[in-house]
Enzyme design. Sequence first.
Site, PDB file in Angstrom:
ATOM      1  N   LYS A 283       0.846  -1.203   0.000  1.00  0.00           N
ATOM      2  CA  LYS A 283       0.000   0.000   0.000  1.00  0.00           C
ATOM      3  C   LYS A 283       0.881   1.252   0.000  1.00  0.00           C
ATOM      4  O   LYS A 283       1.849   1.330   0.746  1.00  0.00           O
ATOM      5  CB  LYS A 283      -0.902   0.000   1.235  1.00  0.00           C
ATOM      6  CG  LYS A 283      -1.693   1.274   1.436  1.00  0.00           C
ATOM      7  CD  LYS A 283      -2.412   1.269   2.765  1.00  0.00           C
ATOM      8  CE  LYS A 283      -2.883   2.645   3.146  1.00  0.00           C
ATOM      9  NZ  LYS A 283      -1.779   3.579   3.453  1.00  0.00           N
TER      10      LYS A 283
ATOM     11  N   SER B  44      -2.225   4.884  -3.141  1.00  0.00           N
ATOM     12  CA  SER B  44      -2.527   5.622  -1.920  1.00  0.00           C
ATOM     13  C   SER B  44      -1.420   6.605  -1.585  1.00  0.00           C
ATOM     14  O   SER B  44      -0.244   6.304  -1.789  1.00  0.00           O
ATOM     15  CB  SER B  44      -2.691   4.645  -0.745  1.00  0.00           C
ATOM     16  OG  SER B  44      -2.863   5.321   0.485  1.00  0.00           O
TER      17      SER B  44
ATOM     18  N   HIS C 115      -1.448   7.715   1.578  1.00  0.00           N
ATOM     19  CA  HIS C 115      -1.606   7.614   3.029  1.00  0.00           C
ATOM     20  C   HIS C 115      -2.624   8.637   3.538  1.00  0.00           C
ATOM     21  O   HIS C 115      -2.476   9.217   4.615  1.00  0.00           O
ATOM     22  CB  HIS C 115      -0.257   7.814   3.743  1.00  0.00           C
ATOM     23  CG  HIS C 115      -0.127   7.061   5.035  1.00  0.00           C
ATOM     24  ND1 HIS C 115       0.164   5.731   5.099  1.00  0.00           N
ATOM     25  CD2 HIS C 115      -0.260   7.464   6.337  1.00  0.00           C
ATOM     26  CE1 HIS C 115       0.226   5.334   6.362  1.00  0.00           C
ATOM     27  NE2 HIS C 115      -0.047   6.365   7.133  1.00  0.00           N
TER      28      HIS C 115
ATOM     29  N   ARG D 293      -1.311  12.020   4.490  1.00  0.00           N
ATOM     30  CA  ARG D 293      -0.664  12.137   5.798  1.00  0.00           C
ATOM     31  C   ARG D 293       0.813  11.738   5.773  1.00  0.00           C
ATOM     32  O   ARG D 293       1.446  11.671   6.817  1.00  0.00           O
ATOM     33  CB  ARG D 293      -1.418  11.273   6.814  1.00  0.00           C
ATOM     34  CG  ARG D 293      -2.844  11.752   7.036  1.00  0.00           C
ATOM     35  CD  ARG D 293      -3.687  10.708   7.758  1.00  0.00           C
ATOM     36  NE  ARG D 293      -3.164  10.360   9.065  1.00  0.00           N
ATOM     37  CZ  ARG D 293      -3.324  11.101  10.161  1.00  0.00           C
ATOM     38  NH1 ARG D 293      -3.991  12.248  10.088  1.00  0.00           N
ATOM     39  NH2 ARG D 293      -2.843  10.706  11.316  1.00  0.00           N
TER      40      ARG D 293
ATOM     41  N   GLY E  90     -10.068   9.978  -0.386  1.00  0.00           N
ATOM     42  CA  GLY E  90     -11.130  10.915  -0.725  1.00  0.00           C
ATOM     43  C   GLY E  90     -12.440  10.299  -1.167  1.00  0.00           C
ATOM     44  O   GLY E  90     -13.317  11.008  -1.668  1.00  0.00           O
TER      45      GLY E  90
ATOM     46  N   GLY F 279     -11.460   4.679   4.527  1.00  0.00           N
ATOM     47  CA  GLY F 279     -10.843   4.995   5.802  1.00  0.00           C
ATOM     48  C   GLY F 279     -11.711   5.879   6.670  1.00  0.00           C
ATOM     49  O   GLY F 279     -12.403   5.410   7.567  1.00  0.00           O
TER      50      GLY F 279
END
Length: 337
Positions: free
Chosen positions: A212, A234, A236, A239, A269, A290
Amino acid sequence: MDINSIKGAAKVKFCGACRLCPVCNGVACAGEVPGMGGLGTGAAFRHNVQALAECRLNLRTVHSVKNPDLSCRILGLDLALPVIGAAIGGIAMNMNGAMTEEEYTEAIISGCRKAGTIGMTGDGPKPLIFDSGMTAVVREQGWGIPIVKPRETDKVIELAKQAAAAGAPAFGMDIDAAALVNMTNAGQPVGPKTIQELEYIKNNTTIPFIVKGIMTPDDAESCWQAGVDAIVVSNHGGRALDHTPGTAEVLPYIAEAVKGKMTVLVDGGIRSGADVLKMLALGADAVLLGRPLAIGAVGGGIDGVEFIINKFKAELSAAMTLTGTAQVNDVPVEILW
């Protein structure tokens, strides 16, 4: 249980860690790491949301699609829809202790299973984070996917073997956490991996291996060369590195490079079933959720997670019907305007 009651309860429990904004776009929480926001300016978080918003759907109603098929098979798992619970750890630090680590992972893993899909569990500087996830996976007879930080290679293999022994159908490594200072400060160094290191991990584990944190076609190709079974496009959640593009921007290029060779997952998103459909049209096989599931877990526990996934399921079905899309495993890019 309804969405307003879930959000109301979550807002109280978050104690400001998440404001439950009308549009979850990373503006109000920019720079709040630890917390629920994006790193630095929050631009990477915002780009995830903006990139999906700029993808528009063609409304088509002259067709025969009345009961779209949302079921799919991902990494040998039969799922009710192409939505997987993303791994989030460090609940005390990032969510102001809205739940315990054990309560959160149980909500994600059991809630996803009740909704007909599967959830992932996290890792972090405290053993409690990984161990809580493993407890939740064992409780559900192995129905969960542990995600490990990009620790020293032999440690990754050790934790992957624990996941396999617990019956997990796969494990992953969030390589986009390669610069997490809190891991290194805790005496658990993390860092990037070479193709050779990825290949070594794959050759010394027995269950499918997910990497990931892939944002470029060349990194995706490297994972394929190493024998990795799946990647997650991704950043993250915005972040890890400020100013990255949104995942929906890079996904088509990555899918062009490796789709059909390996499973392509994506996060970032995604706020509705229509967003799920957009990601499928852009080349993903399935998506990870998430923050929406974090709200469901904090606001309603297991039932809250199940509710959010079922909400996405209904929205995805409606979006498929209104674009003439019959199956989630065959979403043409032409549904995008």
